[in-house]
Design a protein around this motif. Structure first.
Motif, PDB file in Angstrom:
ATOM      1  N   ILE A  60     -11.855   4.893  -3.470  1.00  0.00           N
ATOM      2  CA  ILE A  60     -10.783   3.973  -3.076  1.00  0.00           C
ATOM      3  C   ILE A  60      -9.834   3.721  -4.234  1.00  0.00           C
ATOM      4  O   ILE A  60     -10.213   3.796  -5.403  1.00  0.00           O
ATOM      5  CB  ILE A  60     -11.315   2.635  -2.534  1.00  0.00           C
ATOM      6  CG1 ILE A  60     -12.123   1.871  -3.606  1.00  0.00           C
ATOM      7  CG2 ILE A  60     -12.115   2.827  -1.282  1.00  0.00           C
ATOM      8  CD1 ILE A  60     -12.461   0.461  -3.192  1.00  0.00           C
ATOM      9  N   GLU A  61      -8.596   3.446  -3.878  1.00  0.00           N
ATOM     10  CA  GLU A  61      -7.578   2.969  -4.806  1.00  0.00           C
ATOM     11  C   GLU A  61      -7.161   1.593  -4.303  1.00  0.00           C
ATOM     12  O   GLU A  61      -6.552   1.488  -3.229  1.00  0.00           O
ATOM     13  CB  GLU A  61      -6.384   3.912  -4.830  1.00  0.00           C
ATOM     14  CG  GLU A  61      -6.642   5.248  -5.501  1.00  0.00           C
ATOM     15  CD  GLU A  61      -6.511   5.168  -7.018  1.00  0.00           C
ATOM     16  OE1 GLU A  61      -5.860   4.235  -7.520  1.00  0.00           O
ATOM     17  OE2 GLU A  61      -7.059   6.073  -7.694  1.00  0.00           O
ATOM     18  N   GLU A  62      -7.513   0.564  -5.034  1.00  0.00           N
ATOM     19  CA  GLU A  62      -7.135  -0.793  -4.645  1.00  0.00           C
ATOM     20  C   GLU A  62      -5.768  -1.135  -5.210  1.00  0.00           C
ATOM     21  O   GLU A  62      -5.526  -0.983  -6.414  1.00  0.00           O
ATOM     22  CB  GLU A  62      -8.152  -1.813  -5.172  1.00  0.00           C
ATOM     23  CG  GLU A  62      -9.438  -1.871  -4.378  1.00  0.00           C
ATOM     24  CD  GLU A  62     -10.328  -2.996  -4.871  1.00  0.00           C
ATOM     25  OE1 GLU A  62     -10.040  -4.167  -4.567  1.00  0.00           O
ATOM     26  OE2 GLU A  62     -11.306  -2.685  -5.575  1.00  0.00           O
ATOM     27  N   VAL A  63      -4.885  -1.596  -4.354  1.00  0.00           N
ATOM     28  CA  VAL A  63      -3.550  -1.993  -4.771  1.00  0.00           C
ATOM     29  C   VAL A  63      -3.611  -3.390  -5.342  1.00  0.00           C
ATOM     30  O   VAL A  63      -3.969  -4.337  -4.623  1.00  0.00           O
ATOM     31  CB  VAL A  63      -2.558  -1.916  -3.600  1.00  0.00           C
ATOM     32  CG1 VAL A  63      -1.177  -2.348  -4.040  1.00  0.00           C
ATOM     33  CG2 VAL A  63      -2.529  -0.508  -3.026  1.00  0.00           C
ATOM     34  N   LYS A 116      -6.240  -5.165  -2.292  1.00  0.00           N
ATOM     35  CA  LYS A 116      -7.335  -5.697  -3.099  1.00  0.00           C
ATOM     36  C   LYS A 116      -8.405  -6.316  -2.205  1.00  0.00           C
ATOM     37  O   LYS A 116      -8.103  -7.077  -1.298  1.00  0.00           O
ATOM     38  CB  LYS A 116      -6.807  -6.741  -4.085  1.00  0.00           C
ATOM     39  CG  LYS A 116      -7.860  -7.231  -5.082  1.00  0.00           C
ATOM     40  CD  LYS A 116      -7.222  -8.079  -6.160  1.00  0.00           C
ATOM     41  CE  LYS A 116      -8.269  -8.681  -7.079  1.00  0.00           C
ATOM     42  NZ  LYS A 116      -9.107  -7.660  -7.727  1.00  0.00           N
ATOM     43  N   LEU A 117      -9.668  -5.972  -2.482  1.00  0.00           N
ATOM     44  CA  LEU A 117     -10.768  -6.370  -1.619  1.00  0.00           C
ATOM     45  C   LEU A 117     -11.599  -7.479  -2.251  1.00  0.00           C
ATOM     46  O   LEU A 117     -11.823  -7.485  -3.460  1.00  0.00           O
ATOM     47  CB  LEU A 117     -11.686  -5.166  -1.359  1.00  0.00           C
ATOM     48  CG  LEU A 117     -11.043  -3.933  -0.722  1.00  0.00           C
ATOM     49  CD1 LEU A 117     -12.049  -2.799  -0.652  1.00  0.00           C
ATOM     50  CD2 LEU A 117     -10.498  -4.252   0.658  1.00  0.00           C
ATOM     51  N   ILE A 136       0.837  -1.203   0.000  1.00  0.00           N
ATOM     52  CA  ILE A 136       0.000   0.000   0.000  1.00  0.00           C
ATOM     53  C   ILE A 136       0.872   1.255   0.000  1.00  0.00           C
ATOM     54  O   ILE A 136       0.620   2.213  -0.739  1.00  0.00           O
ATOM     55  CB  ILE A 136      -0.941  -0.002   1.227  1.00  0.00           C
ATOM     56  CG1 ILE A 136      -1.953  -1.148   1.111  1.00  0.00           C
ATOM     57  CG2 ILE A 136      -1.652   1.336   1.383  1.00  0.00           C
ATOM     58  CD1 ILE A 136      -2.732  -1.424   2.386  1.00  0.00           C
ATOM     59  N   ALA A 137       1.913   1.256   0.828  1.00  0.00           N
ATOM     60  CA  ALA A 137       2.809   2.412   0.923  1.00  0.00           C
ATOM     61  C   ALA A 137       3.530   2.671  -0.397  1.00  0.00           C
ATOM     62  O   ALA A 137       3.659   3.821  -0.840  1.00  0.00           O
ATOM     63  CB  ALA A 137       3.826   2.172   2.041  1.00  0.00           C
ATOM     64  N   LYS A 138       3.984   1.628  -1.037  1.00  0.00           N
ATOM     65  CA  LYS A 138       4.691   1.754  -2.334  1.00  0.00           C
ATOM     66  C   LYS A 138       3.753   2.363  -3.377  1.00  0.00           C
ATOM     67  O   LYS A 138       4.137   3.268  -4.129  1.00  0.00           O
ATOM     68  CB  LYS A 138       5.182   0.381  -2.780  1.00  0.00           C
ATOM     69  CG  LYS A 138       5.975   0.365  -4.080  1.00  0.00           C
ATOM     70  CD  LYS A 138       6.525  -1.040  -4.338  1.00  0.00           C
ATOM     71  CE  LYS A 138       7.439  -1.092  -5.545  1.00  0.00           C
ATOM     72  NZ  LYS A 138       6.704  -0.959  -6.827  1.00  0.00           N
TER      73      LYS A 138
END
Length: 266
Positions: A261-264, A246-247, A96-98
């Motif tokens: 939202i931004e899903e990684v 990712k959800l 998430i941080a990246k």
């Protein structure tokens, strides 16, 4: 006589399992959040046994499993020590941080990074972006930023013993005198109504100020925080963009409609 002996052995085994799970329940409720390794040491059993216990105990509603450990469901969440927080869901936090650093930070930005453990993981990736300045209320974040050669401002004020976050009126006054290109904020829970929460009202006030003073605000959190409810509300999902792993469908349904939202993607 043999069947009788087998029956006795089975009853003893059940008793030991119940005793072990009682120990686990009491320990988790006392500490709010703990790691599998702690429970192995507490009960003198293997990691696989503890993991099986946690699965069954979660099904019974006794506790909640989190990556690498277990969390109490008895009370509102409380802040837990840094050494525990840094180790939970660590790989997901890095992803998430990246993603946040690579997509939402630009050369020359002045960005606020709060004392969350996911936001902390942004620092090594920010070192690759020219002329970034970090403003933070996180002691560990400031030290990490300096070690990576990034220009750093550490907000002054009272330092919390558990999260090492700087809080209080002195910190708030400094934040309100600055403008940020973007703020990156940690969270302890996202409710179905969109409220984004954290346990401590003083830390909540800092987070709210970070959002107000930023051109854009991003909350970095993993999916284990969805549905969690804490004492202090610092924002609503409509005020920020949430960057998350990712959800699955059940997690998506637990979020408010229209959330940004931004899903990684792995």
């Amino acid at each position: 006589m043999k069947p009788k002996a087998n029956t006795i052995f089975f009853e003893v085994k059940i008793m030991l399992t119940e005793e072990r799970r009682s120990l686990i329940e009491n320990y988790v409720n006392e500490h709010e959040l703990c790691r599998v390794a702690e429970l192995c040491k507490l009960t003198d059993t293997s990691e696989s046994t503890i993991r099986r216990d946690l699965i069954q105990m979660e099904k019974s509603g006794i506790l909640k499993r989190v990556h690498g450990g277990a969390q109490s469901v008895k009370n509102f969440s409380r802040d837990v020590s840094q050494n525990v927080r840094f180790n939970l869901n660590h790989d997901t936090k890095i992803e998430i941080a990246k993603y946040a650093a690579e997509h939402f930070v630009h050369s020359g930005d002045n960005i606020f990074i709060d004392a969350g453990t996911t936001t902390y993981e942004m620092v090594p990736f920010l070192a690759e972006i020219p002329d970034v300045k970090i403003i933070t209320n996180g002691v560990e974040t400031a030290l990490c930023s300096l070690n990576h050669g990034i220009e750093t401002i550490l907000i002054g004020g009272k330092v919390k013993d558990d999260t090492h976050a700087v809080i209080g009126q002195t910190a708030l006054k400094q934040i309100k005198g600055m403008n940020f290109s973007a703020s990156f904020i940690g969270a302890n829970g996202i409710e179905k109504n969109g409220n984004i929460t954290t346990p401590d009202p003083e830390e909540s006030a800092i987070k709210a100020a970070e959002i107000v003073q930023a051109h854009k605000a991003y909350v970095l959190t993993d999916s284990s925080k969805i549905g969690e409810r804490n004492f202090a509300v610092f924002a609503n999902a409509e005020d920020v963009c949430v960057i998350i792993n990712k959800l699955n469908q059940s997690k998506k349904k637990a979020l408010p409609a229209g959330i940004k939202i931004e899903e990684v993607q792995k």
